[in-house]
Design an enzyme around this catalytic site. Structure first.
Site, mmCIF file in Angstrom:
data_model
loop_
_atom_site.group_PDB
_atom_site.id
_atom_site.type_symbol
_atom_site.label_atom_id
_atom_site.label_comp_id
_atom_site.label_asym_id
_atom_site.label_seq_id
_atom_site.Cartn_x
_atom_site.Cartn_y
_atom_site.Cartn_z
ATOM 1 N N LYS A 170 -43.777 -7.164 -27.778
ATOM 2 C CA LYS A 170 -45.223 -7.357 -27.777
ATOM 3 C C LYS A 170 -45.729 -7.139 -29.206
ATOM 4 C CE LYS A 170 -49.689 -5.597 -26.403
ATOM 5 N NZ LYS A 170 -50.142 -5.624 -27.830
ATOM 6 N N GLY A 221 -45.848 1.726 -36.035
ATOM 7 C CA GLY A 221 -47.306 1.707 -36.109
ATOM 8 C C GLY A 221 -47.837 3.074 -36.505
ATOM 9 N N SER A 222 -49.072 3.319 -36.138
ATOM 10 C CA SER A 222 -49.733 4.559 -36.548
ATOM 11 C C SER A 222 -49.201 5.754 -35.769
ATOM 12 C CB SER A 222 -51.245 4.445 -36.330
ATOM 13 O OG SER A 222 -51.547 4.476 -34.944
ATOM 14 N N GLU A 243 -41.282 4.644 -35.674
ATOM 15 C CA GLU A 243 -41.484 4.644 -37.135
ATOM 16 C C GLU A 243 -42.982 4.616 -37.343
ATOM 17 O OE1 GLU A 243 -42.702 3.744 -40.460
ATOM 18 O OE2 GLU A 243 -41.831 1.742 -40.203
ATOM 19 N N CYS A 277 -46.182 1.251 -44.485
ATOM 20 C CA CYS A 277 -46.056 2.669 -44.160
ATOM 21 C C CYS A 277 -45.408 3.447 -45.292
ATOM 22 C CB CYS A 277 -45.240 2.836 -42.880
ATOM 23 S SG CYS A 277 -46.069 2.222 -41.390
ATOM 24 N N GLU A 374 -54.079 8.714 -44.675
ATOM 25 C CA GLU A 374 -53.367 7.504 -45.102
ATOM 26 C C GLU A 374 -54.358 6.358 -45.202
ATOM 27 O OE1 GLU A 374 -49.481 4.831 -43.782
ATOM 28 O OE2 GLU A 374 -50.610 5.927 -42.262
#
Length: 468
Positions: A170, A221-222, A243, A277, A374
């Site tokens: 997805k 992602g976050s 990650e 990232c 971030e």
């Protein structure tokens, strides 16, 4: 306009509902994406589960060849995918942009093909033999972000398939179109059901990550979303690779030549317009060379063209979406209000698209939001220090720990300091470079698990110990 379809059991699926995907460089329509439902997720998982029975029994050479074939068809369709990627993500076609990303896709798929997980023998004597076998898990759910949508998809897909698993992916609703097309292309060399793709709003994500027939979730992602993914997976104790975010620090030691490192520091911070990232998000510079480093960075950065990625002259593109654009703008405004000095950029231009200029901020201090959070955009705060141990303490103060770097003429001293960074990866005189065989992952709240190489491949397997 091109019609896009989900892929379930090797077949195109086009729900009646769609949603708009925006071109971040123009604000116009990049395409209409199928809006899948929970029923579509269930169908995709069912197809992957059915395909797993046969795929998991295929020979090692068959699975190896599948990865080689994926690399081949990615190369054959690279320009089409790169142009679609630029249209929806915004990054330029050339340089370290979409063509570079497609090259990475090919490299990772090809490299994964050559990885091996041989049977390990831990005991073999007159008392018996003990072997460690690695077996595929089942259905893998892949949830991918909008910053490097195709390369990160391959980071998930290739090792999963190489290990004998099947996949339901997805992609982010901000950048789903290139992934849909890539999955369609990859299905020309994979058996039906081995790789499936569903798209839709964020609400269908938990349906996938909590599904009882999904054995593993791999998510990029976050950190905050990663926590939700972890919670959704907890009910069935799924395997996880997460990650997550990074607030990477770079430390410039006093013996560094500012002019020699300016280019490396710039790209360590600003590749993909800072939307990576493992980009450098904080730069600590010794007081004795602080002004020189600032000057060298401004000199280099001011020559980098930013604009629509379809223009081959542009090197950086826009922030990918309105929400992220507003976050970057808000953090810069907060820094300015608290005493930061703008060396370059600092004001969003008028016009179409989510363009935020390359921004360098001086006289920044720890405690400002631009340092502690971030920013994930084309902004670099430059922080002064006088004591190296203090700089290391401040670099390690973040709750995140994805990457970090040390810059110096003395490689050995820099490496020794880099090993003291609380980060999954550390670089000397560079930042953010990745290699298919070098394990990659975060510590603290930057993630769980490892990607790339043999260590990453093992994450898609379960150990079975055979005593005979």
């Amino acid at each position: 306009m091109t019609a896009f379809a989900m892929t379930i059991d090797g077949q195109p699926i086009t729900p009646s509902e769609t949603f708009d995907v925006i071109n971040p460089a123009t604000g116009g329509l990049a395409g209409k994406c199928p809006a899948g439902s929970a029923e579509d997720v269930n169908a995709a998982v069912a197809a992957a589960k059915a395909a797993f029975d046969e795929w998991s029994q295929q020979s090692d050479e068959t699975r190896r060849q599948a990865c080689r074939d994926m690399a081949r068809v990615l190369g054959e369709n690279a320009e089409e995918l790169a142009r679609l990627l630029t249209t929806e993500q915004g990054k330029p076609l050339g340089g370290l942009g979409s063509r570079f990303e497609l090259g990475g896709c090919q490299a990772w798929a090809a490299n994964t093909a050559e990885l091996e997980l041989p049977v390990e023998v831990v005991k073999d004597d007159n008392e018996g033999r003990i072997e460690i076998h690695r077996k595929p898990l089942g259905v893998v759910a892949s949830i991918t972000p909008w910053n490097w949508p195709l390369m990160i998809a391959i980071w998930h897909i290739a090792p999963a398939i190489r290990a004998g698993n099947t996949v339901v992916i997805k992609p982010s609703p901000y950048t789903p179109l290139s992934t849909l097309r890539m999955v369609e292309i990859l299905n020309t060399v994979l058996p039906a059901g081995v790789l499936n793709a569903v798209t839709g709003p964020d609400s269908i994500g938990p349906v996938l990550t909590s599904h009882p027939d999904v054995a593993k979730v791999t998510f990029t992602g976050s950190t905050e979303t990663g926590k939700k993914v972890m919670a959704n997976a907890a009910g069935t104790l799924k395997r996880l690779t997460l990650e997550l975010g990074g607030n990477d620090a770079g430390i410039v030691l006093p013996d560094t030549d500012p002019k020699q490192v300016a280019e490396g520091i710039f790209w360590g911070a600003f590749i993909n317009s800072g939307q990576t990232c493992a980009c450098m998000k904080r730069l600590y510079v010794h007081d004795s060379i602080y002004d020189e480093v600032c000057t060298a960075l401004v000199d280099f950065a001011s020559r980098i063209p930013m604009g629509d990625g379809m223009d081959e002259n542009n090197v950086l593109g826009p922030v990918q979406n309105a929400m992220q654009f507003e976050k970057v703008r808000e953090l810069v405004e907060d820094a300015k209000a608290n005493g930061a000095r703008v060396l370059l950029g600092g004001e969003a231009p008028q016009g179409d698209g989510y363009f935020y200029p390359i921004t360098l901020l001086a006289d920044v201090t720890d405690g400002m939001r631009i340092v502690d959070e971030e920013q994930f955009g084309p902004v670099l705060p430059i922080i002064r220090y006088t004591d190296v141990e203090d700089a290391l303490t401040r670099a390690n103060s973040s709750s995140m720990g994805l990457g970090g770097s040390v810059w110096s003429k003395n490689i050995d001293d820099a490496a020794a300091l880099a090993l003291r960074l609380e980060s999954g990866s550390a670089w000397v005189n560079s930042h953010g470079g990745l290699h298919p065989n070098a394990p990659f992952g975060g510590v603290k709240q930057s993630g769980i698990g490892t990607e790339f190489g043999v260590d990453g491949l093992k994450e898609f397997t379960a150990i079975q110990t055979l005593h005979r």
